[in-house]
Motif scaffolding. Sequence first.
Motif, PDB file in Angstrom:
ATOM      1  N   HIS A 375      44.204  36.283  55.403  1.00  7.58           N
ATOM      2  CA  HIS A 375      43.101  36.289  54.427  1.00  7.58           C
ATOM      3  C   HIS A 375      43.483  35.449  53.218  1.00  7.58           C
ATOM      4  CE1 HIS A 375      44.892  40.369  52.824  1.00  7.58           C
ATOM      5  NE2 HIS A 375      45.779  39.427  52.887  1.00  7.58           N
ATOM      6  N   THR A 377      43.328  36.370  50.361  1.00  3.61           N
ATOM      7  CA  THR A 377      43.906  37.242  49.332  1.00  3.61           C
ATOM      8  C   THR A 377      45.404  36.932  49.158  1.00  3.61           C
ATOM      9  OG1 THR A 377      42.294  38.830  50.127  1.00  3.61           O
ATOM     10  CG2 THR A 377      43.833  39.631  48.510  1.00  3.61           C
ATOM     11  N   ARG A 404      43.056  35.044  62.510  1.00  2.00           N
ATOM     12  CA  ARG A 404      43.331  36.396  63.020  1.00  2.00           C
ATOM     13  C   ARG A 404      43.338  36.372  64.537  1.00  2.00           C
ATOM     14  NH1 ARG A 404      39.949  40.108  58.793  1.00  2.00           N
ATOM     15  NH2 ARG A 404      40.792  39.047  56.980  1.00  2.00           N
ATOM     16  N   GLN A 418      37.357  31.747  54.659  1.00  2.00           N
ATOM     17  CA  GLN A 418      37.044  32.828  53.726  1.00  2.00           C
ATOM     18  C   GLN A 418      36.738  32.259  52.351  1.00  2.00           C
ATOM     19  OE1 GLN A 418      40.123  35.833  53.609  1.00  2.00           O
ATOM     20  NE2 GLN A 418      38.838  37.245  54.756  1.00  2.00           N
ATOM     21  N   TYR A 458      44.936  47.483  49.243  1.00  2.00           N
ATOM     22  CA  TYR A 458      45.201  46.896  47.930  1.00  2.00           C
ATOM     23  C   TYR A 458      44.112  47.127  46.906  1.00  2.00           C
ATOM     24  CZ  TYR A 458      43.161  43.502  51.139  1.00  2.00           C
ATOM     25  OH  TYR A 458      42.428  42.916  52.127  1.00  2.00           O
ATOM     26  N   SER A 481      35.322  44.089  49.211  1.00  2.00           N
ATOM     27  CA  SER A 481      35.603  43.886  47.794  1.00  2.00           C
ATOM     28  C   SER A 481      36.283  45.108  47.200  1.00  2.00           C
ATOM     29  CB  SER A 481      34.285  43.656  47.061  1.00  2.00           C
ATOM     30  OG  SER A 481      33.497  44.832  47.146  1.00  2.00           O
ATOM     31  N   ALA A 502      37.711  41.897  42.744  1.00  2.00           N
ATOM     32  CA  ALA A 502      37.858  40.798  43.701  1.00  2.00           C
ATOM     33  C   ALA A 502      36.992  41.028  44.917  1.00  2.00           C
ATOM     34  CB  ALA A 502      39.312  40.693  44.131  1.00  2.00           C
ATOM     35  N   GLY A 504      36.153  39.209  49.060  1.00  2.00           N
ATOM     36  CA  GLY A 504      36.444  38.190  50.057  1.00  2.00           C
ATOM     37  C   GLY A 504      35.371  38.252  51.112  1.00  2.00           C
TER      38      GLY A 504
END
Length: 544
Positions: A375, A377, A404, A418, A458, A481, A502, A504
């Motif tokens: 990702h 991230t 992935r 992404q 996270y 998110s 955040a 994604g």
Amino acid sequence: MIAEEAILGYLENHDEISDSGQFATDRGLDHNDVVNVIKSLHGFRYIDAQDIKKETLVLTEEGKKYAEKGSPEVQLFLAVPQEGSISKEELQKLLDPAVYKIGCSQAAKNKWVQMGNQISRKVQHVEDRVKDLLLQIQDGQELGKDDNNSLKARKLTALQTWKGYSVKRGPEYAPRRRRTATDLTREHLQGGDWRNIEFKEYNFSAKGATNCRIGVAINTSKCNHFHANCNTLYSRKRSFFVLHGNFIGQLILNSLSSLLAHMFILAIATITRSADQVKERIKNIFRLMNFEEMPTNRYVESSFWNFDALFQPQQHPARDSHDTFFLKAPATTKQLPEDYVEMVKRVHESGGYGSRGYGYEWKREEANKNLLRTHTTAISSRMLYALAQSFTPKKYFSIDRVFRNEAVDRTHLAEFHQIEGLVCDRGLTLGHLIGVLQDFFSRLGMDKLKFKPAYNPYTEPSMEIFSYHEGLKKWVEIGNSGMFRPEMLRPMGFSEDVNVIAWGLSLERPTMILYGINNIRDLFGHKVDLGLIKKNPLCLIGIK
Ligand SMILES: N[C@@H](Cc1ccccc1)C(=O)O
């Protein structure tokens, strides 16, 4: 190859492989290899694969020790002399502290030893039933309910989720993979075997280096000196014409009619430009909202930045090779910021900042493993770490490719793009996040949004984002998110009052929704629908 032949060959005479694990064991194959082949064959629709999950009983670390060295009660019993007795202190010195403690209570419960200041045997001989049971489990044998319960109560066994597939013939099934060719050659045409050869799909994601225009490729046929992909795209185009219109194909192949070639160049150039324009449109939305672009220049990332820095535990299923592509070479990273690594280890193991952590032993080797980032991230975690070293409020975004290890189906690809956005400032709330998402998506023309509580290692709280797909007549998940957790931000060096909101999302999903596309493979990879692309070049949004 062996796994592929085995699977396709088996399905020739059987309706189903009901369990990929059993299939692999019976043939002495590695289950990971079998799973990878299944995913690939499923992607090309040779087979249909369904996920299966099973709970299997495995030994815990403690269980494994006893399976090898004997149960604590037997270890203790054997340390007590056959005749006479031994003092507690003496006995304690002979055994590991945990073994001594558990051994005493179990051996006393079994009436094997007389406890007191002096300890002596009450029976001549004992059998290590616990060890036998543990060995049976290691052997894959089933135990009775009582035995299972007693081992579980002693935390010597635990349930582990096992993932595999059941497999049937797919719409494109064949007992062997068809030979595929990238180029149509003179020999194919002369020998007539162009009729039977399957040509690889067009690779619309191929983009030449900026010094390598498609025009150059076609006019000189030398593009492979600059960029192999260009050459591939060029030869695929030729094949396409031949297969889809012999007459045009002959024209192009034999005389390279410059008029047609140029028309084609123009068409492709328009498509590519439009794709870039749409990506540019999203970038512009971000820029209008005052977001800065993060550098996305790496596909290979360490597990550390992709997972550990994000407080994703090392046992998390996303981190196994069924879900993530790990690199063979170079298999590990060389550089990580050591002080910060230490902080991350601590927060995983024992928490801090009001958190209890996960309470497991964090392993550096796991964090060092290289992977294809799963990702964007991972980019955010690097940027945030840098930002934490001298904090100012920031809004960042990125748009790039992630990977992935997924079975390809109508809404999933193994490789996709992404979009990620984040805002880092003091005093942010979930309300800010919802507001930013609504602003962002409405600028894209998507007003019908729904949010659903979710879980990410996270973020807390976390929300999945759904948008209504008019074609499918249902809500489709388009992103994820949340607010980054203190366990992620504080070790980086952010103070308590700084929050990060955040989100994604895949670039392909909103594209499907905006352009009414039902199968993601029409956009990318699998069967590219040229009609769709010609009608609406913008649908190439997800393709570089
Ligand atoms: N990384 C998440 C998306 C996400 C980004 C930022 C915050 C929360 C979620 C994903 O891949 O799905």
